[in-house]
Write a protein that holds these residues in place. Structure first.
Motif, short mmCIF file in Angstrom:
data_model
loop_
_atom_site.label_atom_id
_atom_site.label_comp_id
_atom_site.label_asym_id
_atom_site.label_seq_id
_atom_site.Cartn_x
_atom_site.Cartn_y
_atom_site.Cartn_z
N ALA A 236 -19.70 26.74 33.34
CA ALA A 236 -18.57 27.22 34.12
C ALA A 236 -17.67 27.19 32.54
O ALA A 236 -17.02 28.13 32.29
N ALA A 237 -17.93 26.20 31.82
CA ALA A 237 -17.02 26.39 30.39
C ALA A 237 -17.37 27.19 29.76
O ALA A 237 -16.16 28.17 29.00
N VAL A 238 -18.65 27.70 29.47
CA VAL A 238 -19.14 28.76 28.68
C VAL A 238 -18.66 30.07 29.18
O VAL A 238 -17.99 30.74 28.68
N PHE A 239 -18.63 30.18 30.66
CA PHE A 239 -17.96 31.37 31.20
C PHE A 239 -16.48 31.58 30.72
O PHE A 239 -16.06 32.60 30.55
N LEU A 240 -15.91 30.81 31.11
CA LEU A 240 -14.35 30.69 30.97
C LEU A 240 -14.02 31.10 29.36
O LEU A 240 -13.01 31.81 29.23
N ALA A 241 -14.92 30.58 28.73
CA ALA A 241 -14.69 30.79 26.93
C ALA A 241 -15.19 32.15 26.74
O ALA A 241 -14.94 32.73 25.53
N SER A 242 -15.93 32.88 27.61
CA SER A 242 -16.73 33.88 27.22
C SER A 242 -15.96 35.33 27.29
O SER A 242 -14.82 35.43 27.90
N PRO A 243 -16.51 36.45 26.70
CA PRO A 243 -15.97 37.59 26.74
C PRO A 243 -15.96 38.10 28.26
O PRO A 243 -15.05 39.01 28.63
N LEU A 244 -16.59 37.46 29.08
CA LEU A 244 -16.76 37.80 30.45
C LEU A 244 -15.30 37.45 31.13
O LEU A 244 -15.00 37.84 32.40
N ALA A 245 -14.60 36.71 30.41
CA ALA A 245 -13.26 35.98 31.00
C ALA A 245 -12.27 36.56 30.53
O ALA A 245 -11.13 35.74 30.36
N THR A 246 -12.16 37.62 29.65
CA THR A 246 -10.93 37.90 28.83
C THR A 246 -9.59 38.00 29.35
O THR A 246 -8.63 37.95 28.71
N TYR A 247 -9.82 38.46 30.72
CA TYR A 247 -8.61 38.49 31.40
C TYR A 247 -8.06 37.39 32.42
O TYR A 247 -7.26 37.41 33.24
N ILE A 248 -8.80 36.12 32.04
CA ILE A 248 -8.78 35.08 32.88
C ILE A 248 -8.00 34.19 32.43
O ILE A 248 -8.43 33.31 31.32
N THR A 249 -6.83 33.75 32.79
CA THR A 249 -5.93 32.43 31.99
C THR A 249 -5.37 31.91 33.03
O THR A 249 -4.55 32.49 34.00
N GLY A 250 -4.94 30.44 32.80
CA GLY A 250 -4.08 29.75 34.04
C GLY A 250 -4.84 29.50 35.31
O GLY A 250 -4.23 29.02 36.14
N THR A 251 -6.08 29.45 35.23
CA THR A 251 -6.95 29.21 36.28
C THR A 251 -7.79 27.90 36.17
O THR A 251 -8.30 27.58 35.29
N SER A 252 -7.89 27.40 37.35
CA SER A 252 -8.75 26.04 37.83
C SER A 252 -10.10 26.57 38.36
O SER A 252 -10.12 27.27 39.43
N LEU A 253 -11.09 26.30 37.78
CA LEU A 253 -12.32 26.71 38.28
C LEU A 253 -13.17 25.59 38.87
O LEU A 253 -13.48 24.62 37.97
N ALA A 254 -13.10 25.26 40.30
CA ALA A 254 -13.89 24.06 40.79
C ALA A 254 -15.43 24.46 40.66
O ALA A 254 -15.80 25.18 40.93
N VAL A 255 -16.24 23.41 40.11
CA VAL A 255 -17.40 23.42 39.87
C VAL A 255 -18.00 22.17 40.82
O VAL A 255 -18.34 20.97 40.39
N ASP A 256 -17.95 22.06 42.19
CA ASP A 256 -17.94 21.03 43.04
C ASP A 256 -18.80 21.22 44.29
O ASP A 256 -18.55 20.35 45.27
N GLY A 257 -19.60 22.20 44.31
CA GLY A 257 -20.27 22.38 45.54
C GLY A 257 -19.40 22.51 46.86
O GLY A 257 -20.12 22.60 47.90
N GLY A 258 -18.10 22.74 46.70
CA GLY A 258 -17.37 22.92 47.84
C GLY A 258 -16.75 21.57 48.43
O GLY A 258 -15.96 21.37 49.35
N GLN A 259 -16.86 20.49 47.41
CA GLN A 259 -16.36 19.32 47.79
C GLN A 259 -14.95 19.06 48.00
O GLN A 259 -14.45 18.39 48.93
N GLY A 260 -14.28 19.91 47.47
CA GLY A 260 -12.88 19.84 47.35
C GLY A 260 -12.17 20.61 48.47
O GLY A 260 -10.92 20.48 48.42
#
Ligand code: COA
Ligand code: NAP
Length: 281
Positions: A236-260
């Motif tokens: 997830a960290a790699v994705f958020l820092a990558s060119p796949l996410a160039t228009y994503i900012t100010g976002t929280s990405l939960a990586v929790d299997g739905g626990q939250g």
């Protein structure tokens, strides 16, 4: 295919972060080390800091074995002088930081009523002030590189967890810092996001808040019915820092299997009981 490969595979190009410097605070162990490894596997030059020189040395050797350039410097994120030396040194040695991962943190279980003021302050200092220190000190490099910041927070930032008042306050602060920096630094081309790991197996963070025997019970409360892997968070960290996410900012990405998903566990158990008692004809 192993579960690791099935979940993560190396699907992204190996040179995705070539000519990029990635700095990971607390990168000598656990989830942060996994993140550092993932960036290194995708061609990044990686810098790490932490307080323990032995831990950093071990991590440096393992990261170098992945083939890229590595910079490791002891620094306590609460000490702006030490952190500046590490961040400036990384930039001078590897090139301007293009991705900053703020992962250094501290945790322990404590009832709020017995937690000392210094205990509360210590966790806020490491997690929140340490994250601000790193972002602030890396700003000039991030501005030149039009880089991005990834903060590692926790479910306690979003939902109250007993005996975690200090962590909840600290990580909620990090979430808001993440959003403020997205707002203020967006015009400089700097993105700011967070990853919110759930319960990640075989980590110090998990050992500090649970006994190994408890883990089977947790699975009933995790919709995907497994604990997180370090690689889940790293991906997830790699994705958020990558060119796949160039228009994503100010976002929280939960990586929790739905626990939250708030309340889902007791609500769903209750609903199942109600349905069993009153099945629809
Ligand atoms: N319960 C209650 N209070 C605690 C505590 C615990 N388990 N552990 C530490 N504290 C209190 C200490 O008593 C002290 O307060 P005091 O001066 O009023 O007595 C305060 O916290 C600072 O403790 P100290 O050990 O001096 O801090 P440190 O800066 O050396 O270490 C910690 C920071 C406490 C967060 C330590 O656990 C740590 O280094 N953690 C890093 C690894 C980690 O937590 N990994 C999981 C990441 S999620
Ligand atoms: P970890 O291995 O203990 O990682 C924490 C790292 O931060 C260590 O390498 C530690 O190294 C470093 N650190 C601590 N205090 C520091 C300081 N003052 N200055 C610089 N470095 C410092 O624990 P982890 O479980 O992998 O946690 C990593 C991150 O994931 C944390 O942000 C945590 O809150 C988050 N998280 C974890 C879980 C989980 O299930 N494990 C869940 C949600 C979120 P030194 O001690 O050598 O300094």
């Amino acid at each position: 295919m192993t579960e690791h490969a099935a979940v993560h595979g190396d699907l992204l190009p190996r040179d995705l972060f070539a000519r990029r410097t990635v700095f990971v605070t607390g990168g000598g162990s656990g989830i942060n080390f996994g993140i550092a490894q993932a960036f290194a596997r995708h061609g990044a030059a990686v810098a790490i800091c932490g307080r323990s020189p032995e831990r950093l040395d071990g991590a440096r050797v393992a990261l170098e074995a992945l083939g890229g350039k590595v910079f490791a410097r002891t620094a306590d994120v609460r000490d702006a002088g030490q952190l500046k030396a590490a961040i400036d040194g990384a930039g001078e040695t590897l090139g301007d930081i293009g991705v900053l991962v703020c992962g250094a943190a501290g945790n322990f279980l404590s009832p709020a009523e017995t937690l000392s003021p210094n205990g509360f302050r210590t966790v806020v200092d490491i997690d929140l002030c340490g994250s601000f220190n790193a972002a602030r000190l890396a700003f000039d490099q991030l501005k030149r590189s039009r880089g991005s910041v990834v903060f590692i927070t926790a479910p306690m930032a979003h939902m109250a967890h007993a005996y975690q008042a200090h962590v909840g306050a600290a990580k909620a602060g990090v979430e808001m810092l993440m959003k403020n920096l997205a707002l203020e630094w967006g015009p400089f081309g700097i993105r700011s996001n967070s990853v919110v790991p759930g319960l990640v197996g075989d980590t110090e963070g998990l050992r500090r808040i649970s006994a190994p025997g408890d883990h089977a019970r947790y699975l009933d409360h995790i919709p995907l019915r497994r604990m997180g892997l370090v690689e889940d968070v790293a991906q997830a960290a790699v994705f958020l820092a990558s060119p796949l996410a160039t228009y994503i900012t100010g976002t929280s990405l939960a990586v929790d299997g739905g626990q939250g998903l708030p309340g889902s566990a007791f609500f769903n158990a209750n609903g199942a009981d109600l349905l069993a008692a009153n099945p629809r004809a």
